[in-house]
Design a protein around this motif. Structure first.
Motif, PDB file in Angstrom:
ATOM      1  N   TYR A   4       0.847  -1.201   0.000  1.00 37.52           N
ATOM      2  CA  TYR A   4       0.000   0.000   0.000  1.00 37.52           C
ATOM      3  C   TYR A   4       0.880   1.248   0.000  1.00 37.52           C
ATOM      4  O   TYR A   4       0.640   2.190  -0.752  1.00 37.52           O
ATOM      5  N   LEU A  82     -11.262  -0.436  -0.754  1.00 36.63           N
ATOM      6  CA  LEU A  82     -10.208  -1.002   0.094  1.00 36.63           C
ATOM      7  C   LEU A  82     -10.796  -1.709   1.309  1.00 36.63           C
ATOM      8  O   LEU A  82     -10.230  -2.677   1.797  1.00 36.63           O
ATOM      9  N   ARG A  83     -11.940  -1.231   1.764  1.00 36.88           N
ATOM     10  CA  ARG A  83     -12.548  -1.861   2.939  1.00 36.88           C
ATOM     11  C   ARG A  83     -13.107  -3.240   2.637  1.00 36.88           C
ATOM     12  O   ARG A  83     -13.393  -3.999   3.551  1.00 36.88           O
ATOM     13  N   VAL A  84     -13.283  -3.592   1.372  1.00 42.50           N
ATOM     14  CA  VAL A  84     -13.700  -4.954   1.045  1.00 42.50           C
ATOM     15  C   VAL A  84     -12.517  -5.790   0.555  1.00 42.50           C
ATOM     16  O   VAL A  84     -12.697  -6.805  -0.100  1.00 42.50           O
ATOM     17  N   THR A  85     -11.301  -5.359   0.868  1.00 47.46           N
ATOM     18  CA  THR A  85     -10.124  -6.209   0.681  1.00 47.46           C
ATOM     19  C   THR A  85      -9.640  -6.615   2.074  1.00 47.46           C
ATOM     20  O   THR A  85     -10.060  -6.023   3.069  1.00 47.46           O
ATOM     21  N   PRO A  86      -8.723  -7.583   2.153  1.00 44.76           N
ATOM     22  CA  PRO A  86      -8.261  -8.027   3.481  1.00 44.76           C
ATOM     23  C   PRO A  86      -7.399  -7.001   4.229  1.00 44.76           C
ATOM     24  O   PRO A  86      -6.941  -7.289   5.323  1.00 44.76           O
ATOM     25  N   LEU A  87      -7.175  -5.817   3.661  1.00 44.99           N
ATOM     26  CA  LEU A  87      -6.382  -4.811   4.384  1.00 44.99           C
ATOM     27  C   LEU A  87      -7.220  -4.230   5.520  1.00 44.99           C
ATOM     28  O   LEU A  87      -8.310  -3.715   5.275  1.00 44.99           O
ATOM     29  N   SER A  88      -6.723  -4.290   6.741  1.00 42.25           N
ATOM     30  CA  SER A  88      -7.503  -3.791   7.876  1.00 42.25           C
ATOM     31  C   SER A  88      -7.466  -2.265   7.912  1.00 42.25           C
ATOM     32  O   SER A  88      -6.521  -1.656   7.409  1.00 42.25           O
TER      33      SER A  88
END
Lengths: 241, 325
Positions: A4, A82-88
């Protein structure tokens, strides 16, 4: 998270506006301020004072600029994506803050280089290292302020708010003109600004002394305030995060 | 309904969500098995996007629970089991297509190769293009590639073909079916019955925040997609019309009778035998009309969810027909 940061740095460097204004502006203003209307004897001290001032100004501008990117990303729906990827969310916010603090380095470096090459500023290697390091660390409160603005306002509004913050805080904090030229009452206010204390970090190193405890304390206070602001703005800006 | 069976990819249990006074989603129960391709069909404001936002953990339900693979949506997303294409997202500037897809892929534990994702989404050869300099159709395909990039078990697509032309639409569904055939679960929302019918194993019809019908494309088409037979009454009596062969419901507008029918041939023959063929027209039911017959008269006086499920059974039970006047 490293990916990122890498992605964001790449995007920032491709932003012509960032390269021109984030690096070119502080260098240009530095050279202007130190070489016009300054005669020989004053030149050396002005070169040092202004080098630190403009490096700080460039760093503040770049740090706040992080918020612009955040606001634009939010506007196009990228933060949602981005919130629906595994990145917290934690990684995303920290990643952005790291990116922001990395992106202040080119501006700082460019002004310091101009100080050496064009204006012949001479400091010990230890002083250079401490100067660059403190200028870098000292931008963290401003990165957080920029992030807060970006999470809170629309992209257009963030631009305006950031420019106002950068210019206002830079002038008020004495990064452009020394606080010693200010009227007494204004000088008293100036010493409480984050920009003035940020500049003090560099000026004391360049003057051969360590920054005062008061300076560190005021900056730490602003860091806490802006961190709180960024976190609450993030909560509001991205819904139930 | 089988919603309690284990191994569901998606499960909604009594899920409700309101915005102010508007009940966007109202006590919805839904189970989607692994490997199913399900279309969420409904009009604007039917509650599709809100349902999807809750399935993805972007919004929290006011009541009820959402489970993905037996855990919370947030957990399933963090575990990399979910990919999504949200509505109206645009692509960020100053990155190439390959960089963007590669970045999202890198966030997942077992992603696709970037080239593979690009190929699946029909983007071969466009990897080096700047994401913000693409046509609308290409950008849409990049957003699809982002949903697939992590090779997730569940892909959720919110109105994926909005704003696409016919050609781009066809290409898109081709890609989607290829991905679904690999054993993945796909949930997509759409306004179009034909799109839902052609591309999904199962259609869930939403209206007014509730599930109005749930079944195979054929089953839904029989209810929703039949024909509308209309003719001038010229004073003729209306009783008995609703019981004619094929007729699902009857509506009277002024002097004209409108029969929603699942078998227009049989209905027309019966009308001819009754001597009622006056200015006769046979037209396919529009989705709007279909929703009116499906739901409108029931939304006011019935609150029990079970009543909505009856909408499905009704078309198969010749004895029970409704009359709308």
């Amino acid at each position: 998270m490293l990916d990122y940061i890498r992605l964001e740095i790449r995007r920032t460097l491709r932003d012509v506006g960032f390269v021109v204004f984030g690096i070119g502006m502080p260098v240009g203003m530095y050279l202007l301020f130190t070489n016009i209307g300054v005669d020989g004897r004053e030149h050396a001290s002005a070169a040092v004072f202004s080098m630190v001032g403009m490096a700080s100004y460039g760093a503040v501008g770049a740090a706040l600029g992080t918020g612009m990117g955040v606001a634009a990303d939010r506007q196009v729906g990228w933060l949602r994506q981005l919130r629906v990827t595994p990145l917290s969310p934690m990684k995303l916010v920290v990643g952005r803050a790291v990116t922001g603090s990395v992106m202040v380095l080119p501006g700082i470096t460019a002004v310091l280089l101009a100080g050496v090459v064009v204006n012949g500023v001479r400091l010990s290697p230890g002083q250079w290292a401490a100067l660059a390091g403190l200028l870098w660390v000292g931008t963290l409160p401003f990165t957080l302020l920029g992030l807060g603005n970006g999470y809170r306002f629309s992209a257009q509004a963030t631009g305006m708010v950031n420019v106002t913050c950068t210019m206002g805080l830079a002038v008020l904090g004495g990064l452009w003109f020394p606080v010693s030229l200010f009227p007494h009452w204004l000088a008293a206010i100036a010493t409480w600004t984050p920009t003035n204390r940020f500049g003090q970090l560099g000026w004391s190193i360049a003057g051969g002394s360590l920054p005062s405890l008061g300076t560190a304390a005021v900056l730490a206070g602003w860091f806490a305030i802006f961190a709180g602001y960024a976190v609450s703005a993030y909560r509001r800006g991205t819904g139930s995060a | 309904m089988g919603v309690t069976a284990p191994g569901h990819a998606v499960r909604l249990i009594g899920v409700s969500k309101s915005f102010g006074a508007v009940r966007a989603v109202n006590a919805v129960d839904l189970g989607i098995g692994r490997g199913e391709t399900v279309a969420l069909l409904g009009r604007n404001g039917a509650g599709k996007s809100t349902s999807i936002a809750m399935i993805l953990g972007l919004q929290q339900p006011d009541a009820g629970r959402v489970l993905l693979f037996g855990c919370t949506p947030e957990q399933a997303v963090l575990d990399g089991r979910v990919g999504a294409m949200l509505q109206e997202g645009r692509l960020i500037p100053r990155v190439t297509v390959a960089e963007l897809v590669g970045f999202v892929a890198g966030a997942y534990p077992h992603p696709l190769m970037v080239d593979e994702a690009l190929e699946l989404a029909g983007l071969t050869g466009l990897g080096n293009r700047r994401a913000d300099k693409l046509s609308g159709g290409q950008a849409q395909r990049v957003r699809f590639a982002l949903a697939l990039a992590g090779n997730p078990e569940l892909v959720v697509l919110d109105e994926p073909t909005a704003a696409l032309d016919v050609e781009a639409r066809r290409a898109f569904w081709q890609s989607m079916r290829t991905y679904a055939r690999r054993g993945n679960t796909v949930l997509f929302s759409t306004h179009y019955l034909a799109e839902a019918d052609e591309n999904a194993d199962r259609i869930v019809v939403m209206d007014h925040g509730r599930i109005a019908a749930d079944g195979s494309g054929d089953r839904i088409k029989r209810m929703v997609g039949g024909n509308l037979v209309s003719f001038d009454l010229a004073g003729a009596a209306t009783e008995g019309l609703a019981q004619l062969p094929g007729v699902a419901s009857l509506e009277i507008r002024g002097d004209r009778a409108l029969l929603h029918t699942t078998d227009s041939d049989a209905t027309v023959i019966a009308l001819a035998q009754l001597g009622l063929v006056r200015n006769l027209e046979v037209a396919p039911t529009s989705l709007e009309d279909a929703f009116l017959t499906l739901t409108d008269d029931r939304t006011h006086d019935r609150t029990d969810d079970l009543e909505y499920d009856l909408a499905v059974n009704r078309s198969e039970a010749p004895g029970s027909r409704k009359v709308t006047a």
